[in-house]
Structure formats: structure tokens, C-alpha cells
Design a protein around this motif. Structure first.
Motif, PDB file in Angstrom:
ATOM      1  N   ALA A 258      -0.569  16.179  -2.665  1.00 35.52           N
ATOM      2  CA  ALA A 258      -1.178  15.403  -3.113  1.00 35.52           C
ATOM      3  C   ALA A 258      -1.060  15.228  -4.423  1.00 35.52           C
ATOM      4  O   ALA A 258      -1.761  14.385  -5.083  1.00 35.52           O
TER       5      ALA A 258
ATOM      6  N   ARG B 159      -6.078  -0.274  -3.408  1.00 34.94           N
ATOM      7  CA  ARG B 159      -5.558   1.108  -2.928  1.00 34.94           C
ATOM      8  C   ARG B 159      -4.495   1.609  -3.853  1.00 34.94           C
ATOM      9  O   ARG B 159      -3.960   0.439  -4.445  1.00 34.94           O
TER      10      ARG B 159
ATOM     11  N   THR C  64      -5.464  11.561  -5.455  1.00 32.92           N
ATOM     12  CA  THR C  64      -5.866   9.925  -4.288  1.00 32.92           C
ATOM     13  C   THR C  64      -5.194   8.887  -4.202  1.00 32.92           C
ATOM     14  O   THR C  64      -5.143   8.188  -4.829  1.00 32.92           O
ATOM     15  N   SER C  65      -5.121   8.288  -3.375  1.00 31.40           N
ATOM     16  CA  SER C  65      -4.285   6.968  -3.079  1.00 31.40           C
ATOM     17  C   SER C  65      -5.563   6.070  -3.030  1.00 31.40           C
ATOM     18  O   SER C  65      -5.059   4.616  -3.348  1.00 31.40           O
TER      19      SER C  65
ATOM     20  N   THR D 121       4.612   2.262  -9.560  1.00 27.32           N
ATOM     21  CA  THR D 121       3.118   2.275  -8.840  1.00 27.32           C
ATOM     22  C   THR D 121       1.852   2.339  -9.938  1.00 27.32           C
ATOM     23  O   THR D 121       2.004   2.292 -11.048  1.00 27.32           O
TER      24      THR D 121
ATOM     25  N   ASN E 101       0.645  -1.468  -0.211  1.00 27.45           N
ATOM     26  CA  ASN E 101      -0.228  -0.046   0.081  1.00 27.45           C
ATOM     27  C   ASN E 101       0.928   1.387  -0.150  1.00 27.45           C
ATOM     28  O   ASN E 101       1.137   1.660   0.581  1.00 27.45           O
TER      29      ASN E 101
ATOM     30  N   LYS F   8       1.299   5.746  -0.376  1.00 31.44           N
ATOM     31  CA  LYS F   8       0.618   7.388  -0.782  1.00 31.44           C
ATOM     32  C   LYS F   8       0.472   7.545  -1.856  1.00 31.44           C
ATOM     33  O   LYS F   8       1.670   7.759  -1.933  1.00 31.44           O
ATOM     34  N   ILE F   9      -0.623   8.357  -1.825  1.00 31.38           N
ATOM     35  CA  ILE F   9      -0.252   9.906  -2.861  1.00 31.38           C
ATOM     36  C   ILE F   9       0.429  10.592  -2.797  1.00 31.38           C
ATOM     37  O   ILE F   9       1.768  10.777  -3.394  1.00 31.38           O
ATOM     38  N   GLU F  10       0.594  11.185  -1.417  1.00 29.54           N
ATOM     39  CA  GLU F  10       1.766  12.217  -1.904  1.00 29.54           C
ATOM     40  C   GLU F  10       2.804  11.943  -1.344  1.00 29.54           C
ATOM     41  O   GLU F  10       4.013  12.300  -1.310  1.00 29.54           O
ATOM     42  N   ASP F  11       3.519  10.543  -1.447  1.00 28.28           N
ATOM     43  CA  ASP F  11       4.479  10.350  -1.246  1.00 28.28           C
ATOM     44  C   ASP F  11       5.041   9.946  -2.959  1.00 28.28           C
ATOM     45  O   ASP F  11       5.825   9.935  -3.263  1.00 28.28           O
TER      46      ASP F  11
END
Length: 250
Positions: A117, A152, A73-74, A137, A20, A22-25
């Protein structure tokens, strides 16, 4: 042979062998949707332009008004912002039979709004070295045997494969417009990940393109469209505040 775009039912699982994310990454990651369903990945390169694989265009050209990118968005098909597609431009060297230059520059109708994001990614100008570790990703299938896409965002790390070794495995020409990565059992990009990013040191080096029989052969590398080989083409077609990158990887 192409790692085709595909939609499917969801479970809270993964890209093949992924984790999983995170979109922020990975704020450059996009989901390309058709009729509201995820079909492919993509990458933000400016406020008005994105990159994805060219092979989705031929399949969905008549439905361009039904295509849109989801950013920031994730979660697959949930949250973030939606961006209609104005037009796309295929590389003139695109060859459906050989999979050469499997890249499309896409202009969105409503601009991406940058935040934690949502961010563009720089484009690599130089091919990566063998054994460099890359990040992939996507929201694609997490099991090559079943059409189940990830709920996700998923992430994996794989190594760049020597072009000659890749040619020996496939018994075919791997051109300068392609980069090989992988050869890890049960770990790699799959259906629905096409068009998504292959990244090294925060630079986009490749776009998920194809592999043998989709992603059902776990011991063969995946093949990506090589961004450095089309750097000048992208720069000439996309009217944006271009993110220049160093020739060398950090």
C-alpha cells in the motif's frame, strides 16, 4: 481560480464523478493533513520525499509543525502511517498570480516504509500527447457545490487536452509548466484534491493545480503542474534512489 486545499465533513462518496479506489492500486497516493484534517493530496517519489502543489505552502507555512502526510490507506484521516514534514522546497519559477510551476518537493521526517500500500511513482520526462487517458486520484470534494470530502479514496479517468484548445477556453496563456485535462461534465478533481497525482502508464505526469472558479464549471478542463517541465529540478532537490523512466509512454 486555484483548486484550493480544503477540509470538510465526510460522507462515503466521491471525488467529482469518481469511483471508490483501493490504495494498493495507487500506493503512491498521499493525504496531506493539517491539525489532523485532510487538506490536500500528494505523491510518494522516494522513501524520504514527496511531491505536492506549491500553493498549500504559502497558506500553511507557519504551521509546518502541524502538517503531516498520511500514507498507505484508502480511508481519509484513518489508518496507514503518518509522516511529519521536515521542510519543503518551492520551484524558483513559482508565480502565485499565474500559477506557474505550482510544485513543491517535500522531505518527510520519518521515511515511508514500502509495502503493498506504500510505493513510489516514477516521474515522466516527456509531456503526454493530446487524448492520452490519465488517472487522477484523491480525497477531495465529490460535489463542487458542497464542502464534503470523500471518506474513501476516489479515482477518475480523463483525457489530456491540447494546450491551444485549453488556452482558447481560458483566454489566457497555458505555459509549458502546465498540462490540461478533462472537459467531462461532473467529472474531475476538486477542492481537497490539489497536489494529488495525474498519472499515465504508471508515471507521474502532473500535479492537481487549478481550474476556473475551483471546480464549479463542469465544461472546462482542469490544469495540472507539468512534472516533465520540472524533472531536473526535482532530481536536483530530492536526495533519493531516483526512479528513472523512459521518455516514451508505454
Amino acid at each position: 481560480m486555484i483548486a484550493a486545499c480544503s477540509a470538510g465533513r465526510s460522507v462515503p462518496e466521491r471525488i467529482v464523478g469518481g469511483e471508490n479506489a483501493k490504495i494498493e492500486d495507487f500506493p503512491y497516493q498521499l493525504s496531506l493533513e493539517r491539525h489532523g484534517m485532510h487538506i490536500c493530496g500528494g505523491s510518494i517519489i522516494s522513501k524520504n520525499y514527496a511531491l505536492t502543489a506549491a500553493h498549500w505552502c504559502g497558506r500553511n507555512a507557519r504551521d509546518i509543525d502541524q502538517l503531516r502526510f498520511r500514507a498507505g490507506t484508502s480511508l481519509r484521516e484513518q489508518g496507514g502511517s503518518l509522516h511529519d514534514i521536515t521542510y519543503y522546497i518551492l520551484h524558483p519559477g513559482r508565480n502565485k498570480l499565474t500559477n506557474d510551476y505550482d510544485i513543491s518537493v517535500v522531505k518527510v521526517n520519518n521515511s515511508f516504509v514500502y509495502g503493498s500500500a506504500v510505493q513510489p511513482i516514477a516521474l515522466a520526462q516527456k509531456d503526454p500527447l493530446t487524448y492520452d487517458v490519465a488517472v487522477v486520484t484523491g480525497f477531495g470534494w465529490f460535489d463542487p457545490a458542497t464542502p464534503i470530502t470523500a471518506e474513501r479514496l476516489q479515482v477518475i479517468r480523463i483525457s489530456i487536452i491540447d494546450r491551444e484548445k485549453c488556452e482558447d477556453i481560458y483566454d489566457r496563456n497555458i505555459t509549458k509548466s502546465m498540462i490540461c485535462a478533462g472537459i467531462i461534465e461532473n467529472k474531475g478533481a476538486c477542492f481537497g484534491d490539489s497536489g494529488g497525482p495525474l498519472v499515465i502508464d504508471h508515471k507521474l505526469v502532473g500535479i492537481v493545480s487549478w481550474t476556473k472558479s475551483g471546480c464549479r464549471h463542469p465544461h472546462v478542463p482542469q490544469v495540472y503542474a507539468a512534472v516533465p517541465s520540472v524533472y531536473d529540478f526535482i532530481k536536483s532537490k530530492a536526495e533519493f534512489d531516483f526512479i528513472e523512466s523512459n521518455d516514451e509512454f508505454d
